[in-house]
Design a protein around this motif. Structure first.
Motif, PDB file in Angstrom:
ATOM      1  N   GLY A 153       0.787  -1.168  -0.101  1.00 66.32           N
ATOM      2  CA  GLY A 153       0.034  -0.136  -0.072  1.00 66.32           C
ATOM      3  C   GLY A 153       0.969   1.192   0.141  1.00 66.32           C
ATOM      4  N   ALA A 154       0.128   2.517   0.241  1.00 65.78           N
ATOM      5  CA  ALA A 154       0.934   3.527   0.071  1.00 65.78           C
ATOM      6  C   ALA A 154       1.579   3.750   1.538  1.00 65.78           C
ATOM      7  CB  ALA A 154      -0.022   4.655  -0.003  1.00 65.78           C
ATOM      8  N   GLY A 155       1.487   3.132   2.558  1.00 69.52           N
ATOM      9  CA  GLY A 155       2.056   3.315   3.933  1.00 69.52           C
ATOM     10  C   GLY A 155       0.983   3.971   4.681  1.00 69.52           C
ATOM     11  N   PRO A 156       1.462   4.159   5.855  1.00 69.82           N
ATOM     12  CA  PRO A 156       0.462   4.957   6.902  1.00 69.82           C
ATOM     13  C   PRO A 156       0.477   6.520   6.219  1.00 69.82           C
ATOM     14  CG  PRO A 156       2.929   4.888   7.767  1.00 69.82           C
ATOM     15  CD  PRO A 156       2.893   3.811   6.275  1.00 69.82           C
ATOM     16  N   ALA A 157      -0.729   7.064   6.892  1.00 73.07           N
ATOM     17  CA  ALA A 157      -0.873   8.229   6.361  1.00 73.07           C
ATOM     18  C   ALA A 157      -0.018   9.481   6.995  1.00 73.07           C
ATOM     19  CB  ALA A 157      -2.470   8.399   6.796  1.00 73.07           C
ATOM     20  N   PRO A 158       0.313  10.344   6.609  1.00 71.76           N
ATOM     21  CA  PRO A 158       1.225  11.241   7.139  1.00 71.76           C
ATOM     22  C   PRO A 158       0.408  12.092   8.422  1.00 71.76           C
ATOM     23  CG  PRO A 158       0.462  12.168   4.863  1.00 71.76           C
ATOM     24  CD  PRO A 158      -0.118  10.747   5.094  1.00 71.76           C
ATOM     25  N   LEU A 159       1.328  12.451   9.376  1.00 68.49           N
ATOM     26  CA  LEU A 159       0.615  12.955  10.569  1.00 68.49           C
ATOM     27  C   LEU A 159       0.049  14.383  10.369  1.00 68.49           C
ATOM     28  CD1 LEU A 159       3.597  12.423  13.201  1.00 68.49           C
ATOM     29  CD2 LEU A 159       1.520  10.888  12.642  1.00 68.49           C
ATOM     30  N   THR A 160      -0.878  14.697  10.867  1.00 63.61           N
ATOM     31  CA  THR A 160      -1.524  15.890  10.696  1.00 63.61           C
ATOM     32  C   THR A 160      -0.872  17.039  11.384  1.00 63.61           C
ATOM     33  OG1 THR A 160      -2.903  15.859  12.847  1.00 63.61           O
ATOM     34  CG2 THR A 160      -4.230  14.764  11.062  1.00 63.61           C
ATOM     35  N   TYR A 198      12.816   4.940  10.729  1.00 66.94           N
ATOM     36  CA  TYR A 198      12.718   3.937   9.829  1.00 66.94           C
ATOM     37  C   TYR A 198      12.450   4.903   8.424  1.00 66.94           C
ATOM     38  CZ  TYR A 198      13.095   0.861  13.699  1.00 66.94           C
ATOM     39  OH  TYR A 198      13.382   0.072  14.712  1.00 66.94           O
ATOM     40  N   SER A 199      11.931   5.981   8.480  1.00 70.24           N
ATOM     41  CA  SER A 199      11.813   6.664   7.327  1.00 70.24           C
ATOM     42  C   SER A 199      12.346   8.072   6.937  1.00 70.24           C
ATOM     43  CB  SER A 199      10.097   6.688   7.278  1.00 70.24           C
ATOM     44  OG  SER A 199       9.823   7.557   8.265  1.00 70.24           O
ATOM     45  N   PRO A 200      12.165   8.296   6.082  1.00 63.89           N
ATOM     46  CA  PRO A 200      12.776   9.772   5.632  1.00 63.89           C
ATOM     47  C   PRO A 200      12.259  10.864   6.497  1.00 63.89           C
ATOM     48  CG  PRO A 200      12.682   8.585   3.625  1.00 63.89           C
ATOM     49  CD  PRO A 200      11.874   7.814   4.758  1.00 63.89           C
ATOM     50  N   GLU A 201      10.753  10.807   6.651  1.00 72.76           N
ATOM     51  CA  GLU A 201      10.034  11.683   7.465  1.00 72.76           C
ATOM     52  C   GLU A 201      10.327  11.712   9.043  1.00 72.76           C
ATOM     53  OE1 GLU A 201       8.601   9.401   5.818  1.00 72.76           O
ATOM     54  OE2 GLU A 201       8.249  10.684   4.080  1.00 72.76           O
ATOM     55  N   GLU A 202      10.830  10.457   9.552  1.00 69.75           N
ATOM     56  CA  GLU A 202      11.464  10.186  11.103  1.00 69.75           C
ATOM     57  C   GLU A 202      12.672  10.904  11.076  1.00 69.75           C
ATOM     58  OE1 GLU A 202      10.678   6.080  11.336  1.00 69.75           O
ATOM     59  OE2 GLU A 202       8.847   6.209  12.369  1.00 69.75           O
ATOM     60  N   ARG A 203      13.408  10.741  10.143  1.00 72.24           N
ATOM     61  CA  ARG A 203      14.770  11.285  10.179  1.00 72.24           C
ATOM     62  C   ARG A 203      14.891  12.628  10.068  1.00 72.24           C
ATOM     63  NH1 ARG A 203      19.186   7.566   9.024  1.00 72.24           N
ATOM     64  NH2 ARG A 203      18.597   5.594   8.802  1.00 72.24           N
ATOM     65  N   ARG A 204      13.923  13.279   9.152  1.00 68.30           N
ATOM     66  CA  ARG A 204      13.863  14.763   9.216  1.00 68.30           C
ATOM     67  C   ARG A 204      13.433  15.349  10.457  1.00 68.30           C
ATOM     68  NH1 ARG A 204      12.627  14.017   3.737  1.00 68.30           N
ATOM     69  NH2 ARG A 204      10.554  13.430   4.357  1.00 68.30           N
ATOM     70  N   ARG A 205      12.331  14.626  11.205  1.00 67.63           N
ATOM     71  CA  ARG A 205      11.758  14.963  12.565  1.00 67.63           C
ATOM     72  C   ARG A 205      13.023  14.784  13.613  1.00 67.63           C
ATOM     73  NH1 ARG A 205       7.955  11.226  13.110  1.00 67.63           N
ATOM     74  NH2 ARG A 205       6.634  12.663  11.694  1.00 67.63           N
ATOM     75  N   LEU A 206      13.732  14.122  13.423  1.00 67.40           N
ATOM     76  CA  LEU A 206      14.932  14.219  14.586  1.00 67.40           C
ATOM     77  C   LEU A 206      16.012  15.152  14.027  1.00 67.40           C
ATOM     78  CD1 LEU A 206      15.614  10.337  15.032  1.00 67.40           C
ATOM     79  CD2 LEU A 206      14.381  11.823  16.593  1.00 67.40           C
ATOM     80  N   VAL A 207      15.932  15.436  12.814  1.00 66.88           N
ATOM     81  CA  VAL A 207      17.159  16.549  12.451  1.00 66.88           C
ATOM     82  C   VAL A 207      16.564  17.846  13.123  1.00 66.88           C
ATOM     83  CG1 VAL A 207      18.083  18.038  10.542  1.00 66.88           C
ATOM     84  CG2 VAL A 207      18.298  15.435  10.784  1.00 66.88           C
ATOM     85  N   ASP A 208      15.210  18.034  12.991  1.00 64.78           N
ATOM     86  CA  ASP A 208      14.429  19.419  13.486  1.00 64.78           C
ATOM     87  C   ASP A 208      14.424  19.405  14.955  1.00 64.78           C
ATOM     88  OD1 ASP A 208      14.033  20.257  10.985  1.00 64.78           O
ATOM     89  OD2 ASP A 208      11.887  19.376  10.832  1.00 64.78           O
ATOM     90  N   VAL A 209      14.269  18.453  15.662  1.00 65.64           N
ATOM     91  CA  VAL A 209      14.292  18.249  16.896  1.00 65.64           C
ATOM     92  C   VAL A 209      15.816  18.466  17.598  1.00 65.64           C
ATOM     93  CG1 VAL A 209      14.173  16.657  18.981  1.00 65.64           C
ATOM     94  CG2 VAL A 209      12.598  16.823  17.432  1.00 65.64           C
ATOM     95  N   ALA A 210      16.908  18.152  16.800  1.00 60.68           N
ATOM     96  CA  ALA A 210      18.287  18.260  17.282  1.00 60.68           C
ATOM     97  C   ALA A 210      18.383  19.984  17.012  1.00 60.68           C
ATOM     98  CB  ALA A 210      19.067  17.652  16.444  1.00 60.68           C
TER      99      ALA A 210
END
Length: 95
Positions: free
Chosen positions: A14-21, A51-63
């Motif tokens: 499938g397309a995977g999980p829906a992005p977060l609101t 595990y995903s590019p979105e999670e990696r971007r989120r951690l970069v933003d948190v840093a």
């Protein structure tokens, strides 16, 4: 007992999980900011799965947010394809 399965179909990729609101994204970043920030403040570094590019971007933003909040650079680097490491300068994990 063996049961036969009738009318069972495999589900294709499938397309995977829906992005977060936007609200969910804000809460996720706030939680990571607090939890990872506390761990980094205690140990000087932390490891977190991504595990995903979105999670990696989120951690970069948190840093980046932690760096701005503390006025000290928090580096972020990929340890492998499943984990990111956030740390203060000069801090390495103890093996």
């Amino acid at each position: 007992m063996i049961r036969d399965l009738y009318n069972v179909h495999t589900v294709g990729p499938g397309a995977g999980p829906a992005p977060l609101t936007p609200d969910e994204e804000q809460r996720a970043r706030a939680t990571l900011f607090t939890e990872l920030g506390n761990t980094i403040a205690d140990r000087g570094w932390t490891r977190f799965p991504a595990y995903s590019p979105e999670e990696r971007r989120r951690l970069v933003d948190v840093a980046r947010m932690l760096s701005e909040h503390w006025g000290i650079a928090v580096s972020v680097e990929a340890e492998d394809e499943c984990a990111m490491r956030l740390s203060l300068a000069g801090h390495a994990p103890i093996a």
